[in-house]
Design a protein around this motif. Structure first.
Motif, PDB file in Angstrom:
ATOM      1  N   ALA A   1       0.846  -1.207   0.000  1.00 36.61           N
ATOM      2  CA  ALA A   1       0.000   0.000   0.000  1.00 36.61           C
ATOM      3  C   ALA A   1       0.882   1.258   0.000  1.00 36.61           C
ATOM      4  O   ALA A   1       0.593   2.239  -0.708  1.00 36.61           O
ATOM      5  CB  ALA A   1      -0.922  -0.009   1.224  1.00 36.61           C
ATOM      6  N   PHE A   2       1.970   1.219   0.763  1.00 34.25           N
ATOM      7  CA  PHE A   2       2.887   2.362   0.804  1.00 34.25           C
ATOM      8  C   PHE A   2       3.507   2.596  -0.577  1.00 34.25           C
ATOM      9  O   PHE A   2       3.629   3.745  -1.035  1.00 34.25           O
ATOM     10  CB  PHE A   2       3.983   2.109   1.840  1.00 34.25           C
ATOM     11  CG  PHE A   2       4.932   3.256   2.000  1.00 34.25           C
ATOM     12  CD1 PHE A   2       4.567   4.391   2.709  1.00 34.25           C
ATOM     13  CD2 PHE A   2       6.195   3.211   1.421  1.00 34.25           C
ATOM     14  CE1 PHE A   2       5.446   5.463   2.848  1.00 34.25           C
ATOM     15  CE2 PHE A   2       7.073   4.274   1.559  1.00 34.25           C
ATOM     16  CZ  PHE A   2       6.701   5.397   2.271  1.00 34.25           C
TER      17      PHE A   2
ATOM     18  N   VAL B   1       0.773   4.208  -2.836  1.00 30.74           N
ATOM     19  CA  VAL B   1       0.544   5.632  -2.509  1.00 30.74           C
ATOM     20  C   VAL B   1       1.789   6.442  -2.878  1.00 30.74           C
ATOM     21  O   VAL B   1       1.696   7.498  -3.532  1.00 30.74           O
ATOM     22  CB  VAL B   1       0.212   5.796  -1.000  1.00 30.74           C
ATOM     23  CG1 VAL B   1       0.130   7.264  -0.625  1.00 30.74           C
ATOM     24  CG2 VAL B   1      -1.104   5.109  -0.668  1.00 30.74           C
ATOM     25  N   GLY B   2       2.966   5.950  -2.479  1.00 31.68           N
ATOM     26  CA  GLY B   2       4.206   6.676  -2.750  1.00 31.68           C
ATOM     27  C   GLY B   2       4.437   6.879  -4.238  1.00 31.68           C
ATOM     28  O   GLY B   2       4.743   7.986  -4.690  1.00 31.68           O
TER      29      GLY B   2
ATOM     30  N   THR C   1       2.236   6.785  -6.763  1.00 30.75           N
ATOM     31  CA  THR C   1       1.223   7.650  -7.380  1.00 30.75           C
ATOM     32  C   THR C   1       1.491   9.115  -7.038  1.00 30.75           C
ATOM     33  O   THR C   1       1.499   9.986  -7.923  1.00 30.75           O
ATOM     34  CB  THR C   1      -0.185   7.242  -6.888  1.00 30.75           C
ATOM     35  OG1 THR C   1      -0.322   5.844  -7.052  1.00 30.75           O
ATOM     36  CG2 THR C   1      -1.267   7.951  -7.664  1.00 30.75           C
ATOM     37  N   VAL C   2       1.733   9.375  -5.756  1.00 26.87           N
ATOM     38  CA  VAL C   2       1.924  10.751  -5.314  1.00 26.87           C
ATOM     39  C   VAL C   2       3.192  11.352  -5.932  1.00 26.87           C
ATOM     40  O   VAL C   2       3.185  12.478  -6.451  1.00 26.87           O
ATOM     41  CB  VAL C   2       1.994  10.781  -3.766  1.00 26.87           C
ATOM     42  CG1 VAL C   2       2.556  12.078  -3.274  1.00 26.87           C
ATOM     43  CG2 VAL C   2       0.620  10.563  -3.180  1.00 26.87           C
TER      44      VAL C   2
ATOM     45  N   LEU D   1       2.752  12.030  -9.616  1.00 22.86           N
ATOM     46  CA  LEU D   1       1.936  13.234  -9.808  1.00 22.86           C
ATOM     47  C   LEU D   1       2.785  14.484  -9.598  1.00 22.86           C
ATOM     48  O   LEU D   1       2.659  15.465 -10.323  1.00 22.86           O
ATOM     49  CB  LEU D   1       0.776  13.246  -8.808  1.00 22.86           C
ATOM     50  CG  LEU D   1      -0.472  12.458  -9.177  1.00 22.86           C
ATOM     51  CD1 LEU D   1      -1.376  12.317  -7.955  1.00 22.86           C
ATOM     52  CD2 LEU D   1      -1.244  13.136 -10.302  1.00 22.86           C
ATOM     53  N   LEU D   2       3.673  14.397  -8.610  1.00 22.57           N
ATOM     54  CA  LEU D   2       4.480  15.561  -8.254  1.00 22.57           C
ATOM     55  C   LEU D   2       5.627  15.769  -9.244  1.00 22.57           C
ATOM     56  O   LEU D   2       5.936  16.903  -9.625  1.00 22.57           O
ATOM     57  CB  LEU D   2       5.035  15.354  -6.840  1.00 22.57           C
ATOM     58  CG  LEU D   2       5.332  16.588  -6.021  1.00 22.57           C
ATOM     59  CD1 LEU D   2       4.134  17.494  -5.926  1.00 22.57           C
ATOM     60  CD2 LEU D   2       5.798  16.185  -4.633  1.00 22.57           C
TER      61      LEU D   2
END
Lengths: 85, 433
Positions: B270-271, B274-275, B277-278, B281-282
């Motif tokens: 899960a980390f 999330v990591g 994807t974020v 995006l950044l």
């Protein structure tokens, strides 16, 4: 599904939300601002927020481990030498 | 038969002698590179430098500088016309005339300067390493392959279990990566070149490759060669830095007892999701590298054994071997003799040294803030050369105290260092592109 219960904590929800909010600040809201200084500060704040979000997730995991370890330590040791007298 | 020039049978020797009369710098460069190649190979074999990289790289350097010949007119013309034209029109005309006369020096290994499609298609059928260079190197695919392999080897659980310590040490160990940028600009490099060479301080080869390919393509050969050379040196040099800055008494400290309960694979997966994807995006510019790294992590945590076997074996080691070989072959004297190379050599070592010092200072701060419980040696592991820096830290600690185990904490800082370097790469690429 029970294995995924470890993810259903406020830390994961808050951390993920913070991280995506940071992305929105850095990539969506920041570039749309007219003033240069505001744009830079918003983008920088967004980057920090993303880091903070990921950090909150890690913090949640660390706290869960601590709690689980405290429980393990509180349980009587089943593997030690038994009193057979 | 009386007109036979015996030297023409041995064109490697003839081009060497001709370059001595035409351009002595090239002559000494070729001889120097051949000797350096042999030294690197020897040091790799002895284990002083990283053998997986140095043995193919050293042999490639020897072969490319020895194997210079007179290119046939068609190949010479393809290189002369397919590369970016020289600023001096007369010099460009002379180059094309030399190529057409079959007197142009070159090799049958690689022509990295050819850009135009028609000429590139021709060279792809002539130079044996050109397909690797064109389809894997210049688009960063080889760096991504290495990151997939590294991702499979990484355990993000070490970071998640000790987030404060890991992140703090990783940030401290980025000191060289950050401080070298203004130093490089002050020495006359452009911000793009400065950012590329500063990434050497991250001690993460694929990141340097990616940054220099994106920001300073004209300098990527010397920057990447310097980077990989110093990454090998880090393995041999950091132990001395540790011994110099940390007394044996502190190196011997045992870490506090560790938690018995481990981070679950679901949490790590899960980390990673999330990591990834974020961060994509950044930093969309660094998304190929980020995706590769997190894909490796996700595959490991999902337990896809066939993929794990593929990535941590053939993909990682295949990419490492061809990376070393291609880097060695790129070290042809005429290509690498740039006045800026000396500056890059200095800046590379400064960056790596500052990062090491930053990491150790971070380790000392962790030692003091933890009430003198944390071994300061783990600070060096914040430098993200995975897993070499963590292994170096553990090795030095074991020498002082054989029962002190710091590897889990060191790997946490090490893994976090990779993520921090990836984020810094994204920031540099975004700012300076």
């Amino acid at each position: 599904m029970s294995r995924l219960r470890v993810l259903a904590t406020p830390y994961w929800a808050i951390g993920t939300s913070l991280a995506f909010l940071g992305v929105a600040l850095a990539r969506v809201i920041g570039p749309a601002l007219a003033e240069d200084a505001a744009r830079r500060y918003t983008a920088a704040g967004g980057h920090v927020l993303v880091g903070l979000g990921l950090f909150v997730i890690c913090l949640g995991v660390r706290n869960r481990l601590r709690a689980a370890n405290a429980d393990t330590a509180a349980e009587p040791d089943q593997t030690g030498p038994q009193n057979t007298a | 038969m009386e007109n036979l020039d015996i030297l023409h049978l041995f064109q490697g020797v003839e081009t060497l002698i001709q370059s001595f009369s035409d351009n002595p710098a090239i002559f000494f460069g070729r001889v120097g590179m051949m000797v350096l190649g042999m030294v690197l190979l020897y040091m790799g074999k002895k284990g002083i430098l990283e053998p997986l990289l140095m043995i193919p790289m050293g042999l490639g350097m020897c072969a490319v500088n020895a194997g210079v010949l007179f290119l046939d007119p068609q190949t010479g013309s393809a290189i002369a016309q397919g590369s970016a034209p020289l600023a001096d029109v007369a010099a460009q005309g002379q180059l094309e005339a030399t190529a057409a006369a079959g007197q142009m020096h070159g090799t049958l290994m690689l022509a990295p300067l050819v850009e135009k499609t028609d000429q590139l298609m021709y060279i792809l059928q002539i130079d044996f390493l050109q397909p690797i260079y064109t389809f894997m190197f210049s688009n960063g695919l080889i760096a991504c392959f290495m990151f997939m392999g590294i991702g499979v080897l990484l355990d993000v659980g070490f970071v998640m279990a000790r987030p404060y310590l890991s992140m703090f040490l990783a940030i401290a160990a980025e000191f060289g990566t950050i401080a070298t940028v203004p130093i490089a600009i002050a020495l006359g490099l452009t911000p793009q070149e400065a950012a590329s060479v500063a990434m050497v301080g991250g001690a993460d080869g694929p990141m340097v490759l990616f940054t220099s390919l994106t920001l300073a393509k004209h300098m990527f050969v010397p920057i990447t060669v310097v980077a990989y050379l110093y990454l090998g040196l880090a393995y041999g040099g950091y132990p001395y830095l540790i011994r110099f800055l940390i007394p044996a008494k502190l190196r011997a400290i045992k870490m506090p007892p560790r938690a018995k309960v481990k981070v679950t694979a679901d949490e790590k997966l899960a980390f990673a999701v999330v990591g990834c994807t974020v961060l994509c995006l950044l930093f969309p510019s660094a998304s190929p590298l980020l995706l590769s790294l997190f894909l490796g992590i996700a595959i490991r945590e999902a337990g896809l054994q066939y993929f794990i076997n593929l990535l941590d074996g053939p993909v990682l080691y295949g990419a490492t071997m061809f990376l070393g070989l291609t880097l060695g072959v790129l070290c042809e004297a005429s290509l690498i003799l740039d006045p800026k190379v000396l500056i890059l050599l200095v800046l590379g070592i400064v960056s790596l040294l500052l990062s090491g010092i930053g990491g150790i200072v971070g380790g000392y701060l962790a030692y003091f803030f933890s009430g003198r419980k944390i071994n300061p040696t783990i600070g060096i592991a914040g430098v993200s050369c995975v897993p070499s820096c963590a292994k170096v830290a553990q090795k030095e600690v074991t020498k002082s105290n054989p029962v002190s185990i710091i590897l889990p904490e060191a790997l946490g800082a090490n893994v976090c260092g990779v993520i921090t370097t990836a984020i810094l790469t994204g920031i540099y690429v975004t700012i300076f592109r």
